[in-house]
Design a protein around this motif. Structure first.
Motif, PDB file in Angstrom:
ATOM      1  N   ARG A 422      11.580 -29.884 -23.072  1.00  0.00           N
ATOM      2  CA  ARG A 422      10.300 -29.811 -22.375  1.00  0.00           C
ATOM      3  C   ARG A 422       9.715 -28.400 -22.394  1.00  0.00           C
ATOM      4  N   THR A 475       2.119 -29.047 -34.947  1.00  0.00           N
ATOM      5  CA  THR A 475       1.217 -30.194 -35.120  1.00  0.00           C
ATOM      6  C   THR A 475       1.102 -30.646 -36.571  1.00  0.00           C
ATOM      7  N   ASN A 504      10.253 -35.640 -27.797  1.00  0.00           N
ATOM      8  CA  ASN A 504       9.380 -34.934 -26.867  1.00  0.00           C
ATOM      9  C   ASN A 504       8.189 -34.307 -27.587  1.00  0.00           C
ATOM     10  N   LYS A 505       8.441 -33.676 -28.746  1.00  0.00           N
ATOM     11  CA  LYS A 505       7.353 -33.002 -29.460  1.00  0.00           C
ATOM     12  C   LYS A 505       6.370 -34.010 -30.058  1.00  0.00           C
ATOM     13  N   LEU A 507       5.625 -36.881 -28.613  1.00  0.00           N
ATOM     14  CA  LEU A 507       4.840 -37.332 -27.470  1.00  0.00           C
ATOM     15  C   LEU A 507       3.802 -36.292 -27.058  1.00  0.00           C
ATOM     16  N   VAL A 508       4.214 -35.025 -26.998  1.00  0.00           N
ATOM     17  CA  VAL A 508       3.320 -33.966 -26.517  1.00  0.00           C
ATOM     18  C   VAL A 508       2.239 -33.632 -27.542  1.00  0.00           C
ATOM     19  N   ASN A 509       2.616 -33.550 -28.823  1.00  0.00           N
ATOM     20  CA  ASN A 509       1.680 -33.070 -29.838  1.00  0.00           C
ATOM     21  C   ASN A 509       0.939 -34.175 -30.583  1.00  0.00           C
ATOM     22  N   LEU A 510       1.568 -35.366 -30.676  1.00  0.00           N
ATOM     23  CA  LEU A 510       0.930 -36.460 -31.411  1.00  0.00           C
ATOM     24  C   LEU A 510       0.558 -37.620 -30.508  1.00  0.00           C
ATOM     25  N   ASN A 511       0.930 -37.495 -29.224  1.00  0.00           N
ATOM     26  CA  ASN A 511       0.602 -38.522 -28.230  1.00  0.00           C
ATOM     27  C   ASN A 511       1.115 -39.905 -28.648  1.00  0.00           C
ATOM     28  N   GLU A 512       2.334 -39.927 -29.162  1.00  0.00           N
ATOM     29  CA  GLU A 512       2.944 -41.183 -29.589  1.00  0.00           C
ATOM     30  C   GLU A 512       4.359 -41.279 -29.015  1.00  0.00           C
ATOM     31  N   SER A 664      14.087 -37.700 -21.280  1.00  0.00           N
ATOM     32  CA  SER A 664      12.790 -38.340 -21.019  1.00  0.00           C
ATOM     33  C   SER A 664      12.787 -38.972 -19.633  1.00  0.00           C
TER      34      SER A 664
END
Length: 689
Positions: A422, A475, A504-505, A507-512, A664
């Motif tokens: 995180r 990204t 985590n990355k 989810l945070v950067n690609l919103n998936e 998560s």
């Protein structure tokens, strides 16, 4: 010069302008009191060295009162005056606090606008300065010099790692006395033999020793006592007392005292007329004596000059309307994690008006009989134990149905700035594609980040800030890696760490949401490779002759892990185990669950059924599952859960560990669902983190 005549040395230059006006001898108290005048500032380290040497040489206690006349010095050479004052300030701050002594490089003293400004570069050191009342003490020094300058403390946080350094110093000081005892005194400060040693060391002797029966001298914390402390005055509780008659007929009394900062042994050679009535374990005592290294005990002790029984220090009072119920308590039955018996805790709890309290010793229940004696109609005892929990669920594969040993896999490794998905960043990704147990392709990239790398990461990985300049941002690097993976299953050594970062990355950067098929070579190797001391990647590659040139570089680790993965797949092939999705079940018996990582768990008893179930768990943990500690399998805890209340325990518990590792929200909720209550402990409990 007076002291030169005594010591027959001319090395103490700052004492040249010191003249003795009067000498007073108090024979009954073995004190020699000097009254002197000096026209220049005396270096405190020289003064301490000289007086200490005289005291030891002539076996007297020296008091030195100096009247300073510095007008000519101040007006003719203001720069030299300021320099000497600052040097003495540093010396005194080191003397007042062991923490300030070790953190002296993090402090600065400047003279500006007619005042001395002391700068601390973090709040921990600032608090240490304030707690030791440094401003007032240094102001008194200036008054002695007949100077009207002010002292000012300033917080100047310029070093991002300063707080970490200061915390390490504080932790080191807390452990210092225990390390001295364990090493039989080998870590006690070295004996000083010359003036330069006094100048450099951070532990200083007390310059003015009082009479042997003077109980009014300043109190010392036991944790701060060293062999250089000289005469000390301590107050505390007697936790052990032993008397024995020596061959000479003298009675030696050894008293172990604690003031809750630490404990220390004190020796007293009793005179013939000594009355020892009342001196017993549990009583409170004040001792004045000399701190020294005992040749017989091989450790630091206090040789008692005088002692007296005192009343117990005033107790704290609990004024809360709603009293707490302590659910996590270790007694002396907890190895290296408790001192007092339950009766002492219960007495304090009752005094504070508490109506109940739990007993939760580490892995044992031997404290229950003593606790039972404390229960009455106004005070309830909650029986329990802090156990060592093994999650005996096998996690070799995740979502690997319909995959076999010849399917397509991507073996990967990442390098990061830390351990928390995180808050930390990925700085390198390395991957190798394996099909039909053969390497067919590879992928590698650095990842640019918008902050400097921690020094430890640079040392571990050899990756520098310059190497990340001009590299892809996360990204763009992440989609390239996912494109390389495609529909392949991911493989990693300790996969929970690497995969948690990727998930985590994404989810945070690609919103998936990303939930790939995963195989962990760490867990698989535990089942298939037995004759190794551990299952770290470098240990396994060395045993199997797999090339691993640059450990902790992503592409090198990925290549080595790929070779390990192929080796493990060949073992499965030889054992006719082709289906990857069945490995958790098929290899469950192959893994030595007892040697798996253990978590702390708090178990409380609700009724007699729960008490019986707890006894069963304790028996199993000691007889069947003992490995360094008595361990409880999570599956057994589920079976014997009736009548028990299960809590998450401390930072070593399963839930807290998952939080620290950046699990998560879904994983945290899954873990928390097993427990009946979640422990949220005071932040001070976790300062060591």
């Amino acid at each position: 010069m007076f002291f030169n005549n005594i010591l027959k040395t001319d090395e103490h230059k700052s004492l040249n302008d010191l003249s003795i006006e009067k000498i007073e001898v108090i024979k009954s108290q073995n004190i020699v009191r000097f009254y002197a005048v000096s026209s220049s500032i005396i270096d405190f380290y020289e003064l301490d060295y000289v007086t200490d040497k005289i005291q030891k040489q002539y076996n007297v206690n020296i008091e030195l009162n100096i009247d300073y006349d510095l007008y000519d010095t101040y007006t003719n050479n203001n720069k030299l005056f300021i320099e000497k004052v600052i040097n003495n300030f540093f010396y005194c701050m080191k003397k007042y606090s062991a923490v300030l002594s070790k953190a002296a490089e993090s402090l600065k003293i400047e003279f500006r606008n007619d005042e001395f400004v002391i700068k601390a570069n973090n709040t921990l050191l600032m608090n240490e300065l304030e707690n030791n009342n440094i401003e007032k003490k240094l102001t008194n020094i200036l008054k002695n010099y007949k100077c009207s300058h002010n002292i000012k403390l300033v917080l100047d946080e310029t070093d991002s790692e300063a707080a970490i350094t200061a915390q390490q110093i504080l932790d080191e000081e807390l452990k210092k006395s225990m390390e001295i005892i364990k090493s039989n005194g080998s870590t006690v400060a070295e004996k000083r033999t010359n003036t330069e040693a006094y100048k450099k060391t951070g532990n200083f002797s007390r310059r003015r020793k009082k009479s042997e029966t003077d109980f009014s001298i300043p109190l010392s914390k036991i944790s701060e006592i060293t062999t250089d402390s000289g005469i000390v005055n301590i107050k505390g509780k007697i936790i052990n007392l032993d008397k024995r008659e020596l061959k000479t007929g003298t009675v030696l009394m050894v008293i172990t005292v604690t003031d809750l900062t630490d404990s220390i042994s004190c020796k007293y050679f009793c005179p013939k007329d000594f009355e020892d009535d009342g001196f017993e374990k549990g009583k409170y005592i004040q001792i004045v004596g000399n701190a020294e290294n005992d040749d017989y005990e091989k450790q630091l002790i206090v040789k008692i000059n005088g002692m007296q029984l005192i009343e117990e220090e005033p107790s704290k009072i609990d004024n809360s309307k709603e009293k707490r119920v302590e659910l996590h308590l270790h007694t002396g039955m907890s190895s290296m994690d408790g001192i007092n018996g339950f009766k002492e805790y219960a007495r304090k709890a009752k005094l504070w008006g508490h109506k109940a309290m739990a007993i939760t010793d580490h892995g044992v229940v031997q404290g229950f009989p003593e606790a039972m004696e404390c229960a009455d109609e106004n005070f309830k005892v909650i029986y329990g134990m802090e156990g060592y929990l093994i999650n005996d669920t096998v996690n070799i594969v995740h979502k690997c149905d319909n995959l076999n040993i010849d399917s397509e896999f991507v073996v990967f490794d990442i390098e990061t700035t830390g351990l928390n998905p995180r808050t930390d960043d990925i700085i390198e990704i390395g991957a190798v594609k394996v099909v039909n147990r053969k390497v067919v392709d590879s992928f590698s990239t650095f990842v640019h980040i918008n902050r400097n790398l921690p020094a430890k990461i640079i040392e571990l990985t050899s990756i520098t800030d310059d190497m990340l300049q001009g590299q892809p941002e996360i990204t763009s690097a992440l989609p390239e890696f996912l494109n390389f993976v495609g529909d392949s299953a991911l493989v990693a050594h300790n996969a929970s760490f690497d995969v948690s970062f990727i998930k985590n990355k994404v989810l945070v950067n690609l919103n998936e949401l990303y939930d790939p098929s995963v195989l962990d070579t760490l867990e698989l190797s535990k089942a298939l490779i037995k004759d190794v001391k551990n299952h770290r990647l470098n240990t396994l590659t060395k045993k199997l002759g797999i090339k691993l040139e640059n450990h902790h570089r992503a592409i090198d680790d990925a290549n080595a892990t790929a070779q390990l993965f192929i080796y493990l797949m060949n073992i499965l092939n030889d054992r006719n185990l082709y289906e990857i999705g069945n490995l958790n079940e098929n290899l469950k018996e192959e893994i030595d669950l007892v040697k798996q990582f253990s978590y702390h768990v708090n178990i409380l008893v609700k009724n007699y059924t729960g008490l019986k179930n707890l006894y069963n768990l304790v028996s199993q943990s000691h007889i069947q599952y003992f490995y360094k500690k008595p361990r409880i399998l999570k599956s057994n805890l589920k079976l014997l859960r009736e009548g028990l209340i299960i809590g998450t325990a401390c930072e070593s518990g399963e839930l807290y560990s998952a939080v620290l590792n950046g699990a998560s929200d879904e994983k945290l909720e899954e873990i928390a669902a097993f427990y009946d209550f979640l422990e949220i402990q005071p932040l001070q409990n976790n300062m060591f983190l």
